[in-house]
Each structure stands twice: as structure tokens, then as C-alpha cells.
Design a protein around this motif. Structure first.
Motif, PDB file in Angstrom:
ATOM      1  N   PRO A  40     -12.047   1.388  -2.881  1.00  0.00           N
ATOM      2  CA  PRO A  40     -12.773   1.987  -1.761  1.00  0.00           C
ATOM      3  C   PRO A  40     -11.894   2.212  -0.540  1.00  0.00           C
ATOM      4  O   PRO A  40     -10.957   1.445  -0.286  1.00  0.00           O
ATOM      5  N   GLU A  41     -12.198   3.261   0.189  1.00  0.00           N
ATOM      6  CA  GLU A  41     -11.387   3.653   1.345  1.00  0.00           C
ATOM      7  C   GLU A  41     -11.262   2.539   2.372  1.00  0.00           C
ATOM      8  O   GLU A  41     -10.210   2.353   2.981  1.00  0.00           O
ATOM      9  N   GLU A  42     -12.347   1.770   2.546  1.00  0.00           N
ATOM     10  CA  GLU A  42     -12.324   0.737   3.574  1.00  0.00           C
ATOM     11  C   GLU A  42     -11.402  -0.436   3.231  1.00  0.00           C
ATOM     12  O   GLU A  42     -11.130  -1.294   4.086  1.00  0.00           O
ATOM     13  N   SER A  43     -10.899  -0.494   2.003  1.00  0.00           N
ATOM     14  CA  SER A  43     -10.002  -1.590   1.619  1.00  0.00           C
ATOM     15  C   SER A  43      -8.538  -1.260   1.918  1.00  0.00           C
ATOM     16  O   SER A  43      -7.644  -2.035   1.589  1.00  0.00           O
ATOM     17  N   PHE A  44      -8.276  -0.110   2.565  1.00  0.00           N
ATOM     18  CA  PHE A  44      -6.918   0.299   2.895  1.00  0.00           C
ATOM     19  C   PHE A  44      -6.692   0.237   4.404  1.00  0.00           C
ATOM     20  O   PHE A  44      -7.619   0.440   5.192  1.00  0.00           O
ATOM     21  N   ALA A  45      -5.454  -0.045   4.794  1.00  0.00           N
ATOM     22  CA  ALA A  45      -5.069  -0.064   6.206  1.00  0.00           C
ATOM     23  C   ALA A  45      -3.935   0.935   6.428  1.00  0.00           C
ATOM     24  O   ALA A  45      -3.082   1.128   5.562  1.00  0.00           O
ATOM     25  N   LYS A  46      -3.917   1.565   7.598  1.00  0.00           N
ATOM     26  CA  LYS A  46      -2.925   2.604   7.883  1.00  0.00           C
ATOM     27  C   LYS A  46      -1.584   1.997   8.290  1.00  0.00           C
ATOM     28  O   LYS A  46      -1.516   1.047   9.060  1.00  0.00           O
ATOM     29  N   VAL A  47      -0.507   2.589   7.759  1.00  0.00           N
ATOM     30  CA  VAL A  47       0.853   2.278   8.197  1.00  0.00           C
ATOM     31  C   VAL A  47       1.608   3.604   8.229  1.00  0.00           C
ATOM     32  O   VAL A  47       1.106   4.628   7.754  1.00  0.00           O
ATOM     33  N   LYS A  48       2.827   3.586   8.757  1.00  0.00           N
ATOM     34  CA  LYS A  48       3.656   4.786   8.735  1.00  0.00           C
ATOM     35  C   LYS A  48       4.945   4.465   7.999  1.00  0.00           C
ATOM     36  O   LYS A  48       5.600   3.474   8.288  1.00  0.00           O
ATOM     37  N   LYS A  49       5.291   5.300   7.036  1.00  0.00           N
ATOM     38  CA  LYS A  49       6.478   5.062   6.228  1.00  0.00           C
ATOM     39  C   LYS A  49       7.101   6.404   5.885  1.00  0.00           C
ATOM     40  O   LYS A  49       6.391   7.354   5.552  1.00  0.00           O
ATOM     41  N   TYR A  50       8.435   6.482   5.942  1.00  0.00           N
ATOM     42  CA  TYR A  50       9.144   7.730   5.654  1.00  0.00           C
ATOM     43  C   TYR A  50       8.596   8.900   6.488  1.00  0.00           C
ATOM     44  O   TYR A  50       8.535  10.031   6.033  1.00  0.00           O
ATOM     45  N   GLY A  51       8.157   8.589   7.695  1.00  0.00           N
ATOM     46  CA  GLY A  51       7.669   9.632   8.583  1.00  0.00           C
ATOM     47  C   GLY A  51       6.294  10.167   8.221  1.00  0.00           C
ATOM     48  O   GLY A  51       5.854  11.172   8.782  1.00  0.00           O
ATOM     49  N   ASP A  59      -6.423  -5.447  -0.675  1.00  0.00           N
ATOM     50  CA  ASP A  59      -6.914  -6.296  -1.754  1.00  0.00           C
ATOM     51  C   ASP A  59      -5.803  -7.278  -2.156  1.00  0.00           C
ATOM     52  O   ASP A  59      -4.730  -6.871  -2.583  1.00  0.00           O
ATOM     53  N   GLU A  60      -6.081  -8.573  -2.030  1.00  0.00           N
ATOM     54  CA  GLU A  60      -5.041  -9.578  -2.244  1.00  0.00           C
ATOM     55  C   GLU A  60      -4.542  -9.598  -3.683  1.00  0.00           C
ATOM     56  O   GLU A  60      -3.362  -9.829  -3.943  1.00  0.00           O
ATOM     57  N   GLY A  61      -5.447  -9.366  -4.638  1.00  0.00           N
ATOM     58  CA  GLY A  61      -5.044  -9.347  -6.040  1.00  0.00           C
ATOM     59  C   GLY A  61      -4.086  -8.210  -6.331  1.00  0.00           C
ATOM     60  O   GLY A  61      -3.062  -8.396  -7.020  1.00  0.00           O
ATOM     61  N   VAL A  62      -4.392  -7.033  -5.793  1.00  0.00           N
ATOM     62  CA  VAL A  62      -3.526  -5.864  -6.002  1.00  0.00           C
ATOM     63  C   VAL A  62      -2.192  -6.065  -5.288  1.00  0.00           C
ATOM     64  O   VAL A  62      -1.123  -5.754  -5.837  1.00  0.00           O
ATOM     65  N   LYS A  63      -2.225  -6.607  -4.069  1.00  0.00           N
ATOM     66  CA  LYS A  63      -0.988  -6.835  -3.323  1.00  0.00           C
ATOM     67  C   LYS A  63      -0.065  -7.807  -4.055  1.00  0.00           C
ATOM     68  O   LYS A  63       1.141  -7.592  -4.138  1.00  0.00           O
ATOM     69  N   SER A  64      -0.621  -8.868  -4.628  1.00  0.00           N
ATOM     70  CA  SER A  64       0.168  -9.832  -5.381  1.00  0.00           C
ATOM     71  C   SER A  64       0.773  -9.194  -6.628  1.00  0.00           C
ATOM     72  O   SER A  64       1.958  -9.377  -6.927  1.00  0.00           O
ATOM     73  N   PHE A  65      -0.042  -8.396  -7.323  1.00  0.00           N
ATOM     74  CA  PHE A  65       0.430  -7.700  -8.525  1.00  0.00           C
ATOM     75  C   PHE A  65       1.597  -6.787  -8.182  1.00  0.00           C
ATOM     76  O   PHE A  65       2.627  -6.771  -8.870  1.00  0.00           O
ATOM     77  N   ILE A  66       1.464  -6.025  -7.113  1.00  0.00           N
ATOM     78  CA  ILE A  66       2.482  -5.041  -6.754  1.00  0.00           C
ATOM     79  C   ILE A  66       3.738  -5.709  -6.189  1.00  0.00           C
ATOM     80  O   ILE A  66       4.859  -5.230  -6.409  1.00  0.00           O
ATOM     81  N   THR A  67       3.593  -6.830  -5.488  1.00  0.00           N
ATOM     82  CA  THR A  67       4.763  -7.566  -5.007  1.00  0.00           C
ATOM     83  C   THR A  67       5.614  -8.040  -6.179  1.00  0.00           C
ATOM     84  O   THR A  67       6.847  -7.897  -6.188  1.00  0.00           O
ATOM     85  N   ASN A  68       4.972  -8.615  -7.190  1.00  0.00           N
ATOM     86  CA  ASN A  68       5.693  -9.070  -8.382  1.00  0.00           C
ATOM     87  C   ASN A  68       6.298  -7.889  -9.134  1.00  0.00           C
ATOM     88  O   ASN A  68       7.411  -7.974  -9.671  1.00  0.00           O
ATOM     89  N   LEU A  69       5.564  -6.776  -9.159  1.00  0.00           N
ATOM     90  CA  LEU A  69       6.059  -5.577  -9.822  1.00  0.00           C
ATOM     91  C   LEU A  69       7.325  -5.060  -9.145  1.00  0.00           C
ATOM     92  O   LEU A  69       8.300  -4.688  -9.810  1.00  0.00           O
TER      93      LEU A  69
END
Length: 208
Positions: A40-51, A59-69
């Protein structure tokens, strides 16, 4: 007489691996998860990267998965052992693969084997990555609407002499029968070149 100092944009194997793994994780996986509505859209936060404005899942589960990845992809990239990364979007109800985002990787073997470096400006690499990210953001204009709950998975294609980490399992390629395919832009650090292709379920063919 006036003088000026100039510097070359040197790309090392480790630096290239860091750029490519960050591209996969932050630029691609998060962008696809957001633009394709997997979370869902509300589970995302805005950042700026590569302009570019980006939205990262909280989502903590997804963040942990992607950090290990990220850590594992970086290791394989530095060793020159990673051939392809594939992200699949799958129907939660039927386990059918609906989309398959394929990122093929070519690695400069001289850099891996001899430890040499290459030259390419960060600005040029950034422009190439931005072009891919804009294509992913506009993908909703040509990809079918995902109107059912979905999950995602990541497949890695490595050289055969790579031991499978205990957190990974061997998998089938999760192909789509008779897919539609769209080729996206590529980018090249001069050490790793990444070509992008998205395949998706062809509903028109299924209805015939």
C-alpha cells in the motif's frame, strides 16, 4: 600562469558493485514494489536518490529482506559471479507469476581477475540510471493492472561454482508462458553492464 587541477572518475570493482547493488535494491525493487502496487502507498516514505524522488517501504520485514539481499548481491558482484537478478511478482492466491523483471549482468573479467580499474563519470552513470527509473515509473501505462493481492520474490543466477548460502534455496526460473516483453534502458559502470527486460502475462493470448 594560472593552473587548474583535474581528476579522473575512477571506478573500482568494489565501487561498481556498490552502485549496482544499490541500483537493484533502492532504485529498482522499491520502485517496482511502489509503482506496481504490491504494497500500500501509505507504507512508503519519500526520499531523494540519484536526483529523483523515491519512495521506500517502511515495512520492517521487507526492509530486513532487502538489507540481507544487498549484502549478498554485493558479494557476488565483487567476485564477478552474478549473471542475472530477477524480481517476480506473483499472485498471492494462485502463486501464478504475473510479472518478471529481468536484469542481466555482464562483468568485465579483466577487472575481476587483474584488479584493474575503469573510468566513467558518476554523472554519466547517474543519467543512465535515471532513464531506467523513469521507465519503471511510467510502466503503469503499458503493464496490466495488478488487481489482486500479490507478493514478490527475487531470483539470482550465479556461476555454477558458487555455493548456495543457507538463507537461499534453489528455484525454478518462474517463467511466464507466452509473455509480452518490453526492453528497458541499460546502464554501464564500465565494469558491470546491466540490461533490463520486463515480461508480463499476456491476457489477450489467454482469451483466444
Amino acid at each position: 600562469m594560472a593552473s587548474r587541477t583535474v581528476a579522473k572518475d575512477i571506478i573500482t570493482l568494489r565501487g561498481s558493485a556498490a552502485i549496482v547493488s544499490e541500483f537493484f535494491v533502492i532504485m529498482v525493487f522499491y520502485s517496482i514494489l511502489y509503482n506496481r502496487g504490491v504494497y500500500p502507498e501509505e507504507s512508503f516514505a519519500k526520499v531523494k536518490k540519484y536526483g529523483l524522488p523515491m519512495l521506500l517501504t517502511q515495512d520492517e520485514g521487507v526492509k530486513s529482506f532487502i538489507t540481507n539481499l544487498t549484502a549478498q548481491l554485493s558479494e557476488w558482484l565483487e567476485a564477478g559471479k552474478l549473471q542475472r537478478v530477477v524480481m517476480v511478482i506473483v499472485s498471492k492466491a494462485t502463486n501464478e507469476v504475473l510479472e518478471r523483471w529481468n536484469f542481466s549482468i555482464e562483468t568485465d573479467s579483466d577487472v575481476v581477475e587483474k584488479g584493474v580499474s575503469r573510468e566513467k563519470s558518476d554523472r554519466e552513470i547517474m543519467r543512465e540510471i535515471q532513464a531506467i527509473m523513469r521507465q519503471i515509473a511510467s510502466s503503469i501505462t503499458y503493464l496490466p493492472c495488478l488487481d489482486e493481492p500479490c507478493v514478490f520474490d527475487v531470483l539470482a543466477y550465479t556461476d555454477t561454482d558458487v555455493a548456495v548460502p543457507f538463507t537461499w534455496i534453489e528455484s525454478d526460473p518462474k517463467l511466464i508462458a507466452n509473455p509480452q516483453m518490453v526492453k528497458l534502458h541499460s546502464f554501464d559502470t564500465k565494469i558491470h553492464k546491466v540490461d533490463t527486460l520486463v515480461s508480463y502475462k499476456n491476457d489477450e493470448w489467454d482469451e483466444q
